[in-house]
Design an enzyme around this catalytic site. Structure first.
Site, mmCIF file in Angstrom:
data_model
loop_
_atom_site.group_PDB
_atom_site.id
_atom_site.type_symbol
_atom_site.label_atom_id
_atom_site.label_comp_id
_atom_site.label_asym_id
_atom_site.label_seq_id
_atom_site.Cartn_x
_atom_site.Cartn_y
_atom_site.Cartn_z
ATOM 1 N N SER A 1 -5.759 -8.734 8.066
ATOM 2 C CA SER A 1 -5.112 -7.431 8.169
ATOM 3 C C SER A 1 -4.486 -7.365 9.554
ATOM 4 C CB SER A 1 -6.159 -6.324 7.995
ATOM 5 O OG SER A 1 -5.655 -5.125 8.528
ATOM 6 N N ASP B 1 -7.719 4.212 12.713
ATOM 7 C CA ASP B 1 -6.339 4.697 12.602
ATOM 8 C C ASP B 1 -6.226 6.026 11.856
ATOM 9 O OD1 ASP B 1 -5.288 2.655 14.088
ATOM 10 O OD2 ASP B 1 -5.022 1.337 12.361
ATOM 11 N N ARG C 1 -0.308 4.998 17.018
ATOM 12 C CA ARG C 1 -0.635 6.048 16.035
ATOM 13 C C ARG C 1 -0.246 7.463 16.466
ATOM 14 N NH1 ARG C 1 -0.119 2.281 12.753
ATOM 15 N NH2 ARG C 1 -1.928 1.082 12.172
ATOM 16 N N ASP D 1 0.818 -1.222 0.000
ATOM 17 C CA ASP D 1 0.000 0.000 0.000
ATOM 18 C C ASP D 1 0.848 1.266 0.000
ATOM 19 O OD1 ASP D 1 -2.368 -1.414 0.062
ATOM 20 O OD2 ASP D 1 -2.605 -1.268 2.249
HETATM 21 N N1 ARG Z 1 -9.443 -2.079 15.850
HETATM 22 C C1 ARG Z 1 -8.159 -1.806 16.383
HETATM 23 C C2 ARG Z 1 -8.012 -0.355 16.702
HETATM 24 O O1 ARG Z 1 -8.752 0.426 16.211
HETATM 25 C C3 ARG Z 1 -7.042 -2.353 15.541
HETATM 26 C C4 ARG Z 1 -6.709 -1.632 14.300
HETATM 27 C C5 ARG Z 1 -5.702 -2.395 13.529
HETATM 28 N N2 ARG Z 1 -5.200 -1.689 12.432
HETATM 29 C C6 ARG Z 1 -4.809 -2.279 11.295
HETATM 30 N N3 ARG Z 1 -4.305 -1.508 10.412
HETATM 31 N N4 ARG Z 1 -4.955 -3.558 11.072
HETATM 32 O O2 ARG Z 1 -7.144 0.011 17.444
#
Ligand code: ARG
Length: 393
Positions: free
Chosen positions: A174, A122, A93, A13
């Site tokens: 993912s 995110d 993040r 990506d």
């Molecule tokens: N749902 C979780 C959160 O919002 C995990 C996010 C995972 N991110 C990813 N790019 N797979 O913190």
């Protein structure tokens, strides 16, 4: 030409995003890659970013800062979103946002960009983080804007533009990983009634594959900070990484939950966080041993709020900062040791000791040596129950 700093992972990506930002927006692309979990091959990363068209690439190991400034406050806060998820991704993040802003300011870039999708939390954490720190920066999210619908289309684009990609079989999930844990989503996991297949798990063993005999470990805290594991003094990052190995071997720290995303969706999430689960339990245990009832009960309400703020991308908000001060205020008492039993998927606190313990065996005992004044209970109850006399059905 204007510059953009892209949060770069080295994956398909963000590699395509480098080229895309250059082509579609006419920007000079600077890649920024941070290690907060696995340490990847730096030379390979830089080569790939540059093959995609980056004019410069930063690769920095931020594990130390991540542990000190993000994990520690969350540990002191006992932060678990919706009572379970220890927030690994959500904590990573704002750290990335902070450094994106720093690099953008240093490079005189007008833009920052990231590889988050338009459906998740995110994007919110990164964009709100960046805007809180520097509202002048403009933000681009290629994955939200570009025309690619499938991975195959991206691979095609990468090939066409000579972007070296690893031709490994795409994981059906993912995944986002750092030292505080891993988030696993998508694929078969989207069926909420289906048990996650064993191949979805990365950091933990299945309960039926763990050692038959339990293992006891000991964590020593000094003023709230975990400093020794089984008597061995370790820097925070090493302690967390070693604990991930040990507790993961016993299948500790798996979570399977339906989670309320900030963007309004309920999603099925699978998490592994062996070290986080053990350290959160150990810290809660020790704090409960050295703090009074009022403090502990009140703190639970604030922990919930803190987890929510972190999850919702408000890491740099005044309330989060104020709560940090609250949680830091009593850590000087949180010194001592906690003994934990690891046993087929469970981590159970089975012992605790501290020079600041409020627990007094002489008061608690039902055996010889009891100093509790039972007679005083009579007067206490008389007054305590006074307002309620005759109020029942
Ligand atoms: N749902 C979780 C959160 O919002 C995990 C996010 C995972 N991110 C990813 N790019 N797979 O913190």
């Amino acid at each position: 030409m204007k510059k953009v700093v892209l949060a770069y992972s080295g994956g398909l990506d963000t590699s395509c995003a480098v080229k895309w930002l250059k082509q579609e927006h006419g920007l000079q692309v600077i890649c920024f890659c941070a290690f907060i979990g696995e340490v990847k091959d730096k030379t390979k990363l830089v080569k790939r970013a540059e093959a995609a068209g980056a004019i410069k690439t930063y690769v920095v190991d931020l594990k130390g800062e991540f542990a000190r400034d993000f994990i520690m406050p969350a540990l002191w806060a006992h932060a678990r979103y919706e009572g379970k998820y220890p927030l690994a991704t959500a904590l990573g993040r704002p750290l990335i946002a902070k450094h994106l802003v720093k690099v953008a300011q240093k490079e005189g870039a007008a833009y920052v960009a990231h590889g988050c999708t338009g459906k998740g939390n995110d994007q919110v954490r990164l964009e709100v983080g960046v805007r809180t720190l520097d509202p002048k920066l403009k933000i681009i999210a290629p994955l939200r804007d570009w025309e690619f619908k499938t991975r195959e289309e991206e691979i095609e684009y990468a090939k066409k533009h000579g972007i070296p990609i690893e031709v490994t079989k795409a994981s059906p999930y993912s995944i986002d990983k750092n030292i505080w844990g891993i988030a696993i989503e998508a694929g078969i996991l989207e069926n909420p009634m289906k048990e996650p297949p064993e191949d979805a798990y990365v950091m933990t063993k299945a309960c039926d594959k763990t050692p038959k005999k339990p293992r006891y470990i000991e964590i020593a805290f000094e003023e709230g900070v975990p400093v020794r594991l089984n008597g061995k003094t370790l820097p925070l990052v090493d302690l967390i990484e070693e604990l991930n190995e040990i507790a993961g071997e016993y299948g500790v720290g798996r979570f399977d939950m339906i989670e309320n995303r900030l963007v309004g969706i309920k999603s099925r999430e699978v998490y592994e966080a062996p070290a986080a689960d053990v350290l959160l339990k150990a810290h809660e245990e020790l704090e409960g041993f050295v703090m009074d009832r009022e403090f502990i009960h009140y703190k639970r309400l604030l922990s919930e709020k803190y987890a929510e703020l972190t999850y919702f991308g408000l890491w740099f908000s005044p309330l989060k900062k104020a709560l940090d001060a609250f949680f830091a205020s009593n850590q000087d008492r949180v010194t001592g040791k906690v003994r934990i039993k690891l046993d087929r998927g469970h981590a159970i606190c089975v012992g605790r000791t501290s020079k600041h313990a409020l627990y007094k065996e002489k008061l608690a005992t039902y055996s010889k040596g009891d100093i509790f004044d039972r007679k005083a209970s009579v007067g206490f109850m008389k007054i305590w129950g006074l307002p309620y006399e005759g109020m029942g059905e």
